[in-house]
Enzyme design. Sequence first.
Site, PDB file in Angstrom:
ATOM      1  CG  HIS A 175      30.680   5.826   3.755  1.00  0.00           C
ATOM      2  ND1 HIS A 175      30.369   4.846   2.847  1.00  0.00           N
ATOM      3  CD2 HIS A 175      31.421   5.237   4.719  1.00  0.00           C
ATOM      4  CE1 HIS A 175      30.886   3.696   3.252  1.00  0.00           C
ATOM      5  NE2 HIS A 175      31.530   3.907   4.384  1.00  0.00           N
ATOM      6  N   GLY A 242      28.504   1.611   4.306  1.00  0.00           N
ATOM      7  CA  GLY A 242      27.687   2.560   3.560  1.00  0.00           C
ATOM      8  C   GLY A 242      26.254   2.596   4.043  1.00  0.00           C
TER       9      GLY A 242
END
Length: 296
Positions: A175, A242
């Site tokens: 991420h 996320g």
Amino acid sequence: RGARARAAAGATRFAKYQGLGNDFILVDNRDAAEPRLTERDAVRLCDRRFGIGGDGVIFALPPSDAADDYDMRIFNSDGSEPEMCGNGIRCLARFVADVDGEAPKAYRVGTLAGLIQPEIMGDGQVAVDMGEPVFEPAEVPTTLAATEGGKVVRAPLEVGGEAWHVTLVSMGNPHCMVFSRGDGSTLDVEALDLGAVGPLFEHHPVFPARTNTEFVQVLSRDRVRMRVWERGAGMTLACGTGACATVVAGVLEGVCDRKCTVELPGGPLEIEWREADNRILMTGPAELVYNGSVEV
């Protein structure tokens, strides 16, 4: 009628679930070690015009570790296979509980990112122990050098001819969080052309395994707004890993508390990065859309 009966016998049964608009095709594959659908099947079935439609196909598989309840594998809508999916594992836990007719309970689920432990709550929400974040650049992975204590925090990165600051975290999958541009200005995430900039981050050469990218607008220390471009799925309404990585990055950048609500286009997720044991807890919904069967 005989032809229809033969077709039904060869069909794959599935259930469509969604978590904050992140939608998946779920298959109970616990009778075989390998997924009964291929990556190419996943691409076709996830097509929203010519297939069922979804952000990915998720399989419940027999556990590879005897201590676990089952394993999870997922094929993205582009046919790639990610290590894990936060919204997906909430949907998978709800799916298995519904198939088995079980009361609210916790599960041990083996994934390519390691052991993940979702728990069906009494109110229908699903809480997931997402494990610990990973920061070592080689493990994210990225070729960017660490900037603070072995972590990549507010590192400068040029993407699409524009300068950005990025903070990198792995939740078992990579991420890249963006809270500000290179000049320090904060983001209005609704104004971003995500379809244009997202792929440029995903395929940037500093990310050898590609990356998920989260663009984050801080509303207060306990609430942020985030839009995501997912590796292998593109623009989606929500991303559980996320959201977890976003709160971790916000803490590292000094703009978020460890307990924080992440507003996504599909709705909010509650995230807590516990200081006591370094583990991340994600809580959010997972809902059945419909059941069906499909010829492949």
